[in-house]
Design a protein around this motif. Structure first.
Motif, short mmCIF file in Angstrom:
data_model
loop_
_atom_site.label_atom_id
_atom_site.label_comp_id
_atom_site.label_asym_id
_atom_site.label_seq_id
_atom_site.Cartn_x
_atom_site.Cartn_y
_atom_site.Cartn_z
N ARG A 99 11.93 -33.17 -12.59
CA ARG A 99 11.45 -33.99 -13.71
C ARG A 99 11.89 -35.44 -13.48
N ARG A 100 13.03 -35.60 -12.82
CA ARG A 100 13.57 -36.93 -12.54
C ARG A 100 12.62 -37.77 -11.69
N ALA A 101 12.00 -37.15 -10.68
CA ALA A 101 11.08 -37.88 -9.79
C ALA A 101 9.92 -38.47 -10.58
N VAL A 102 9.43 -37.73 -11.57
CA VAL A 102 8.33 -38.21 -12.41
C VAL A 102 8.79 -39.41 -13.23
N LEU A 103 9.99 -39.30 -13.81
CA LEU A 103 10.52 -40.40 -14.62
C LEU A 103 10.75 -41.66 -13.78
N PRO A 139 5.52 -28.57 -23.04
CA PRO A 139 4.83 -28.90 -21.79
C PRO A 139 5.17 -30.33 -21.35
N GLN A 140 5.48 -30.50 -20.07
CA GLN A 140 5.80 -31.83 -19.53
C GLN A 140 5.55 -31.84 -18.03
N PRO A 141 5.38 -33.03 -17.46
CA PRO A 141 5.05 -33.11 -16.03
C PRO A 141 6.27 -32.94 -15.13
N PHE A 142 6.03 -32.35 -13.95
CA PHE A 142 7.07 -32.17 -12.93
C PHE A 142 6.47 -32.52 -11.57
#
Length: 241
Positions: free
Chosen positions: A88-92, A69-72
């Protein structure tokens, strides 16, 4: 006839549309690979994760990121077509920006800090200060003439630098190494008085003369007209090298 799977998908879409409207992050799990990217399970709804949106930098092996599980961030969604695109890049990048903002607030001009050389260019080096990069310009490496930063530092080196300038609006930081040394030009008039003779090393030759280093950081110009009483209109390179 009943469908539990469809009910889960409809409930997931309702929740995702509300989070998309609020630009909120959503939690999902990368579970498969498709052409151009990956599939992500968002609590029952399936989304597409383009390969370019996996990380800030290109990722060769995505296996460690799968099935956890990870944020997107939802980039776009179309319920009628059943299409959801996530990143996922936008979150990072957002997390990184928050960290950069917090770190830059803790720094001050004149502060001495240790960092790691991350990249080297013709005009200087980028130093990682623990989450934010600073530029160490080639002219701030040393008081002596430096042709290329690689003459003094290499990628991966740990360096101690002083923060010269901070632009909090653009989040740019200028660094210096020579500022931690004593300026060789202090008291140079007493050390090298007019009329005195010294030995020096030729460091550069131009059309109009030659530069001679008296000590690291201190150079003097020997003009072509001051090189010889007899050799007139001769290129300095013909007299010294």
């Amino acid at each position: 006839m009943l469908s539990r799977d469809r009910a889960r998908r409809e409930a997931a879409w309702d929740k995702l549309e509300a989070e998309f409207a609020n630009s909120s992050r959503v939690e999902g799990v990368i579970f498969g690979r498709v052409k151009g990217g990956f599939t992500v399970n968002l609590s029952g709804a399936v989304a597409f994760l383009p390969g370019s949106q996996v990380d800030i930098r290109p990722v060769r092996d995505v296996a460690p990121l799968m099935d956890i599980p990870q944020p997107f961030q939802i980039l776009k969604m179309d319920r009628r077509r059943g299409n959801i695109v996530v990143s996922r890049r936008a979150v990072l990048e957002e997390t990184r920006a928050e960290q950069r903002s917090g770190l830059i607030q803790s720094l001050a001009e004149g502060q001495v800090i240790t960092g790691v050389v991350k990249n080297i260019t013709d005009y200087g080096a980028f130093v990682d200060l623990g989450g934010i990069d600073g530029l160490l310009h080639v002219t701030d490496l040393s008081y002596r003439r430096v042709g290329h930063p690689s003459e003094m530092i290499a990628i991966g080196d740990s360096v101690t630098v002083q923060i010269i300038r901070i632009n909090r609006d653009t989040q740019r930081i200028s660094l210096g190494m020579k500022q931690l040394e004593t300026d060789p030009w202090e008291g140079v008039g007493a050390k090298y008085p007019v009329g005195a003779k010294f030995m020096g090393r030729v460091t550069n030759i131009t059309e109009y003369g030659a530069f001679v280093e008296l000590e690291p950081g201190i150079e003097g110009l020997v003009h072509v007209s001051e090189m010889s009483w007899t050799k007139k209109n001769v290129h300095p390179g013909k007299i010294v090298s």
